[in-house]
Scaffold this motif. Sequence first.
Motif, short mmCIF file in Angstrom:
data_model
loop_
_atom_site.label_atom_id
_atom_site.label_comp_id
_atom_site.label_asym_id
_atom_site.label_seq_id
_atom_site.Cartn_x
_atom_site.Cartn_y
_atom_site.Cartn_z
N ALA A 24 0.83 -1.20 0.00
CA ALA A 24 0.00 0.00 0.00
C ALA A 24 0.87 1.25 0.00
O ALA A 24 0.49 2.28 -0.58
CB ALA A 24 -0.93 -0.02 1.20
N THR A 25 2.03 1.16 0.62
CA THR A 25 2.93 2.31 0.67
C THR A 25 3.37 2.72 -0.73
O THR A 25 3.39 3.92 -1.07
CB THR A 25 4.17 1.98 1.53
N LYS A 26 3.72 1.72 -1.54
CA LYS A 26 4.15 2.01 -2.91
C LYS A 26 3.00 2.63 -3.71
O LYS A 26 3.20 3.63 -4.44
CB LYS A 26 4.61 0.73 -3.60
N VAL A 27 1.80 2.08 -3.56
CA VAL A 27 0.67 2.61 -4.31
C VAL A 27 0.34 4.03 -3.84
O VAL A 27 0.05 4.91 -4.66
CB VAL A 27 -0.55 1.68 -4.17
N LYS A 28 0.40 4.25 -2.52
CA LYS A 28 0.12 5.61 -2.00
C LYS A 28 1.10 6.63 -2.57
O LYS A 28 0.73 7.77 -2.87
CB LYS A 28 0.18 5.60 -0.48
N LYS A 29 2.35 6.22 -2.73
CA LYS A 29 3.36 7.12 -3.33
C LYS A 29 2.99 7.45 -4.77
O LYS A 29 3.05 8.62 -5.21
CB LYS A 29 4.74 6.46 -3.28
N LEU A 30 2.56 6.44 -5.52
CA LEU A 30 2.14 6.68 -6.90
C LEU A 30 0.91 7.58 -6.96
O LEU A 30 0.81 8.46 -7.82
CB LEU A 30 1.86 5.35 -7.61
N VAL A 31 -0.01 7.37 -6.04
CA VAL A 31 -1.22 8.20 -6.00
C VAL A 31 -0.85 9.64 -5.66
O VAL A 31 -1.40 10.59 -6.25
CB VAL A 31 -2.23 7.63 -4.98
N GLU A 32 0.08 9.83 -4.74
CA GLU A 32 0.55 11.19 -4.43
C GLU A 32 1.18 11.84 -5.66
O GLU A 32 1.01 13.04 -5.91
CB GLU A 32 1.56 11.16 -3.28
N ASP A 33 1.89 11.02 -6.45
CA ASP A 33 2.53 11.56 -7.65
C ASP A 33 1.51 12.02 -8.69
O ASP A 33 1.83 12.87 -9.54
CB ASP A 33 3.45 10.50 -8.28
N LEU A 34 0.30 11.49 -8.63
CA LEU A 34 -0.74 11.95 -9.54
C LEU A 34 -1.08 13.42 -9.31
O LEU A 34 -1.56 14.11 -10.22
CB LEU A 34 -2.01 11.11 -9.38
N LYS A 35 -0.82 13.90 -8.10
CA LYS A 35 -1.13 15.30 -7.75
C LYS A 35 0.00 16.25 -8.12
O LYS A 35 -0.13 17.46 -7.98
CB LYS A 35 -1.39 15.41 -6.24
N SER A 36 1.11 15.71 -8.59
CA SER A 36 2.29 16.52 -8.87
C SER A 36 2.00 17.55 -9.97
O SER A 36 1.16 17.34 -10.85
CB SER A 36 3.45 15.62 -9.31
N THR A 37 2.74 18.68 -9.92
CA THR A 37 2.63 19.67 -10.99
C THR A 37 3.56 19.33 -12.16
O THR A 37 3.54 20.01 -13.18
CB THR A 37 3.00 21.06 -10.44
N SER A 38 4.36 18.29 -11.99
CA SER A 38 5.29 17.87 -13.04
C SER A 38 4.58 16.91 -14.01
O SER A 38 4.08 15.86 -13.60
CB SER A 38 6.50 17.17 -12.42
N THR A 39 4.56 17.28 -15.28
CA THR A 39 3.95 16.41 -16.29
C THR A 39 4.65 15.07 -16.34
O THR A 39 4.00 14.01 -16.45
CB THR A 39 4.01 17.09 -17.67
N TYR A 40 5.97 15.08 -16.23
CA TYR A 40 6.73 13.84 -16.30
C TYR A 40 6.35 12.91 -15.13
O TYR A 40 6.15 11.71 -15.32
CB TYR A 40 8.23 14.12 -16.27
N THR A 41 6.26 13.47 -13.93
CA THR A 41 5.92 12.67 -12.75
C THR A 41 4.52 12.06 -12.90
O THR A 41 4.31 10.87 -12.59
CB THR A 41 5.99 13.53 -11.47
N GLN A 42 3.58 12.84 -13.37
CA GLN A 42 2.21 12.32 -13.59
C GLN A 42 2.21 11.21 -14.64
O GLN A 42 1.52 10.20 -14.49
CB GLN A 42 1.29 13.45 -14.03
N ARG A 43 2.98 11.42 -15.69
CA ARG A 43 3.03 10.43 -16.77
C ARG A 43 3.57 9.10 -16.26
O ARG A 43 3.04 8.03 -16.58
CB ARG A 43 3.88 10.96 -17.92
N VAL A 44 4.63 9.17 -15.47
CA VAL A 44 5.24 7.94 -14.94
C VAL A 44 4.29 7.26 -13.96
O VAL A 44 4.10 6.03 -13.99
CB VAL A 44 6.58 8.26 -14.26
N ALA A 45 3.66 8.04 -13.08
CA ALA A 45 2.75 7.47 -12.08
C ALA A 45 1.54 6.80 -12.74
O ALA A 45 1.14 5.69 -12.36
CB ALA A 45 2.30 8.55 -11.10
N THR A 46 0.96 7.47 -13.74
CA THR A 46 -0.20 6.87 -14.41
C THR A 46 0.20 5.61 -15.17
O THR A 46 -0.57 4.65 -15.22
CB THR A 46 -0.87 7.87 -15.38
N ALA A 47 1.40 5.62 -15.73
CA ALA A 47 1.87 4.43 -16.46
C ALA A 47 2.02 3.24 -15.51
O ALA A 47 1.64 2.11 -15.84
CB ALA A 47 3.19 4.73 -17.17
N GLN A 48 2.58 3.49 -14.32
CA GLN A 48 2.78 2.39 -13.37
C GLN A 48 1.45 1.90 -12.81
O GLN A 48 1.24 0.68 -12.65
CB GLN A 48 3.70 2.85 -12.25
N LEU A 49 0.53 2.81 -12.53
CA LEU A 49 -0.78 2.40 -12.03
C LEU A 49 -1.57 1.64 -13.10
O LEU A 49 -2.27 0.67 -12.80
CB LEU A 49 -1.57 3.62 -11.56
#
Length: 336
Positions: free
Chosen positions: A6-31
């Motif tokens: 759950a910790t890993k998933v929570k980190k990815l979910v937090e990354d969805l809120k990032s202002t960085s397009t790259y961070t969002q792209r990576v997080a959505t790809a992993q999810l």
Amino acid sequence: VYPPSATKVKKLVEDLKSTSTYTQRVATAQLRLLAKQNRDNQIIIANCGAISLLVDLLHSPDTKTQENAVTALLNLSNIDNNKKAIVDANAIEPLIHVLQTGSPVAKENSAATLFSLSIFEINKARIGRSGAIRPLVDLLGNGTPRGKKDAAAALFNLSLFHENKAQIVQADAVRYLVKLLDPAAGMVDKAVAVLASLATTSEGRTAIGQEGGIPLLVEVVELGSARGKANATAALLQLCTNSSRFCIMVLQEGAVPPLVALSRSGTQRAKEKVYTASAGFPLFSKSPPFFNSENLYISLIKLLVLTGTGTSELLPKALLQAQALLSYFQRHYRIF
């Protein structure tokens, strides 16, 4: 594959809120990938609050982020609880936005998600009233081969809610569906299923006639799969019993020989089911008149009781549709 923590998933979910397009792209790809792997992942991702954030990202200006987000939602929608959560997150309008503006893959997966959500009866109405039908029809006519299949599947589900049928016809779906009766398109069964549903309305029947669908439906009765034959015959039955003009057109297209062949075909098991359901009354014979129409409808009721509407063997349905249509010809046109 072990479920992620759950910790890993929570980190990815937090990354969805990032202002960085790259961070969002990576997080959505992993999810997206995690949600595809198994049910446990789908539950964990939803429980970590990802759904509403993924819905927000359907409006992302970054094409890849949008594509990843809609695909993640599609994968998550395999679970009924997640279907409800996706709809509760007001995802329908954003999904329509993707259907209109996304990449080819994003459009395909948006249509597939709408299909998945429309399994629930209440969502059929909501999706139809939200303006999804016209962009789905556009995808049916102009999308990739997979996009067309996903659009047809979604439109079929939506057509099961009566209010949506007129919208589907008005959006010019019948024109595209008739074209997809060409075996080269690889979509005959999906297209004829939607047409059979639309043929239960006067608008649908008129459109099928105007778009030249009758000869192609007759061809499906002759050459199609068991499922295709059943649905094509159901559509022709609707056309004939509601319009003498269409009935004459069906007869002129040479429908009787393939219908007779269909009514007398099938596996031995299918024939036995039909005979058993008729309680010994002959539904068809080797010479005219082919049908005992007096017993046809009693036999139909008995057959439905015996086999159930969810039977995996479609041939009895096709047989009875063919018999019903031929019986109609016999009573009204004295063709035998």
